[in-house]
Write an enzyme that holds these catalytic residues in place. Structure first.
Site, PDB file in Angstrom:
ATOM      1  N   SER A 101     -44.082  -5.797  26.088  1.00 60.50           N
ATOM      2  CA  SER A 101     -44.027  -4.386  25.481  1.00 60.50           C
ATOM      3  C   SER A 101     -44.051  -2.794  26.541  1.00 60.50           C
ATOM      4  O   SER A 101     -42.980  -2.900  26.913  1.00 60.50           O
ATOM      5  CB  SER A 101     -44.906  -4.470  24.478  1.00 60.50           C
ATOM      6  OG  SER A 101     -44.807  -3.190  23.434  1.00 60.50           O
ATOM      7  N   ASP A 242     -40.070   1.681  24.103  1.00 56.29           N
ATOM      8  CA  ASP A 242     -40.814   1.426  24.499  1.00 56.29           C
ATOM      9  C   ASP A 242     -39.697  -0.383  25.876  1.00 56.29           C
ATOM     10  O   ASP A 242     -39.060  -0.160  25.169  1.00 56.29           O
ATOM     11  CB  ASP A 242     -42.373   0.945  24.523  1.00 56.29           C
ATOM     12  CG  ASP A 242     -42.041  -0.688  23.667  1.00 56.29           C
ATOM     13  OD1 ASP A 242     -40.701  -0.503  22.990  1.00 56.29           O
ATOM     14  OD2 ASP A 242     -43.026  -0.544  23.306  1.00 56.29           O
ATOM     15  N   ASP A 244     -39.687  -2.789  24.888  1.00 58.83           N
ATOM     16  CA  ASP A 244     -39.140  -3.693  24.080  1.00 58.83           C
ATOM     17  C   ASP A 244     -38.589  -3.611  22.981  1.00 58.83           C
ATOM     18  O   ASP A 244     -37.999  -4.422  21.871  1.00 58.83           O
ATOM     19  CB  ASP A 244     -40.459  -5.057  23.796  1.00 58.83           C
ATOM     20  CG  ASP A 244     -41.612  -4.745  23.189  1.00 58.83           C
ATOM     21  OD1 ASP A 244     -42.310  -3.577  23.147  1.00 58.83           O
ATOM     22  OD2 ASP A 244     -41.699  -5.565  22.251  1.00 58.83           O
ATOM     23  N   ASP A 246     -40.081  -1.981  20.305  1.00 59.81           N
ATOM     24  CA  ASP A 246     -41.147  -1.859  18.911  1.00 59.81           C
ATOM     25  C   ASP A 246     -41.876  -0.696  18.762  1.00 59.81           C
ATOM     26  O   ASP A 246     -42.083  -1.028  17.572  1.00 59.81           O
ATOM     27  CB  ASP A 246     -41.355  -3.507  18.787  1.00 59.81           C
ATOM     28  CG  ASP A 246     -43.206  -3.345  20.010  1.00 59.81           C
ATOM     29  OD1 ASP A 246     -42.571  -2.238  21.134  1.00 59.81           O
ATOM     30  OD2 ASP A 246     -43.999  -4.438  19.798  1.00 59.81           O
TER      31      ASP A 246
END
EC number: 5.4.2.10
Length: 447
Positions: A101, A242, A244, A246
């Site tokens: 992440s 960010d 990834d 999400d």
């Protein structure tokens, strides 16, 4: 139940230290065995972000899954929510996202999704943990049943089309100058393309991943670069994802940051006006600002609060029938469309409101004045300081003094011996005073 490998968001650790190729291999074998049910040909989809260690972990997972008879569909760099969507779309038995992440490049993680696209339950993760530690040599597939692996083409276009379909067919962002910061991460291709296809003038940054620069001074956790770029090019809005993708943070035309609380306020109002809210309220965590709660109350809506973590927000949404939820950090979950937080989808909803209103983002996205917050930590060596009589007395006195003018949140960290004390209210000096009193009581006991 105690967890050995899984944390609150999958298996995560420092690459080649705690998260090794050997562990990834065993996770692949164990997860494959846990989801190898029935007589059909089983398949798993695997996506990743742009970390250097993603290649190593991806190949180890492929070896693990194929060794127990699962076919592997490799997506390459794709946002976490896209992996959830494609797991369902491709009728896979399991989905995997390789990402840490918003963490630096030297961390990585393995997130698992069920065939419904949702992250796995604690119970299933526990079953996989038990399998990881077993001798799996007797459970390997026969030579003729070993799985196959192949890369899937066209997945970026599929996700972009899916994202666009969350908006009305006639929705256009023509006339909007948008800076999008992809954090040198998983959305570096899909986010700019989606915005361009919707008619926006797109200026991209954070779209040159080299395996080492993911989240480095870019993305939703470092919005200063985006703020500067928005002002430099006189853009209407900035979008920061960010690593990834999400989570999302927005920047207005003045360079001011719009956090997840303000984004939820915009989406909640829009969904209410359009009759799209499934309940008269939304879900957020205990860290969301009291200003959001008051704004929603004025709108005739409620705020259901959960523990910190997007998995707890989603659990509450699913159990109680909410379709909007999120975190101040920018995890925004729109469950009509996605099974997890989706930064791009949330950004599209906000841009749609901006486009329809024909007003600047600074007006559209400033729905309430956040109340002053004070957050301080106390480290302790042992015991349970929160249960001490003097600490309990200090907490009770602090809550009495705040009364209806604020709130106090005290919680132990889940990862280190630290107690976090957060206060917020209308009067900053009062809030800071009560937080300091609780901190002092904790320090005396901790000493």
């Amino acid at each position: 139940m105690a967890r050995k490998y899984f944390g609150t968001d999958g298996v995560r650790g420092r690459a080649n230290a705690t998260l090794t190729a050997d562990l990834a291999l065993r996770v692949g074998m164990a997860a494959g065995l846990a989801f190898r049910r029935g007589e059909h040909r089983h398949r798993v989809v695997i996506g990743k972000d742009t970390r250097l260690s993603g290649y190593m972990i991806e190949n180890a997972l492929v070896a693990g899954f194929t060794s127990v008879g699962m076919d592997v569909l490799l997506l390459g760099p794709m946002p976490t929510p896209a992996v959830g969507m494609l797991t369902r779309s491709m009728r896979a038995d399991l989905g995997v996202m390789i990402s840490a992440s918003h963490n630096p490049f030297d961390d990585n993680g393995i997130k698992l999704f069920g065939p419904d696209g949702f992250k796995l339950s604690d119970q299933i993760e526990h079953e996989i943990e038990e399998l990881i530690d077993e001798d799996l040599s007797k459970k390997l597939a026969q030579p003729m049943d070993i799985g196959r692996a192949r890369r899937v083409e066209g997945v970026h276009a599929r996700y972009i089309e899916y994202a666009k379909r969350t908006l009305p067919r006639d929705q256009s962002f023509e006339g909007l100058r948008v800076v999008v910061d992809c954090a040198n991460g998983a959305a570096y291709r899909v986010a700019p393309d989606a915005l361009w296809e919707l008619g926006a003038e797109v200026i991209s940054m954070g779209v040159e991943p080299d395996g080492l620069n993911i989240n480095r001074d870019v993305g939703s956790t470092s919005p200063a670069a985006l703020s500067a770029k928005v002002r430099e090019v006189r853009a209407d809005v900035g979008i920061a994802l960010d690593g990834d993708a999400d989570r999302v943070i927005i920047v207005d035309e003045k360079g001011h940051v719009v956090d997840g609380d303000q984004i939820m306020a915009v989406v909640a109002h829009s969904f209410k006006e359009d009759g799209r809210l499934s309940r008269d309220g939304i879900v957020a965590t205990v860290m969301s600002n009291l200003g959001l709660e008051r704004y929603l109350k004025d709108e005739g809506l409620t705020l259901a609060r959960t523990s910190v973590g997007d998995r707890y927000v989603l659990e509450r949404m699913r159990s109680d029938g909410y379709n909007v939820g999120g975190e101040q950090s920018g995890h925004i979950i729109l469950s009509d469309y996605s099974t997890t937080g989706d930064g791009l989808l949330a950004a599209l909803q906000v841009l749609a409101v901006v486009a329809r209103s024909e007003r600047p983002v600074s007006e559209v996205c400033h729905r309430f004045d956040p109340l002053p917050q004070v957050l301080k930590n106390v480290r302790y060596s042992s015991g349970k300081p929160l249960e001490h009589e003097n600490v309990q007395s200090a907490i009770a006195d602090a809550e009495r003094r705040l009364a209806n003018h604020g709130r106090l949140l005290i919680r132990p960290s889940g990862t280190e011996p630290v107690i976090r004390v957060m206060g917020e209210g209308d009067d900053f000096e009062l809030v800071e005073g009560v937080v300091d009193e609780v901190i002092e009581a904790l320090r005396k006991v901790a000493a």
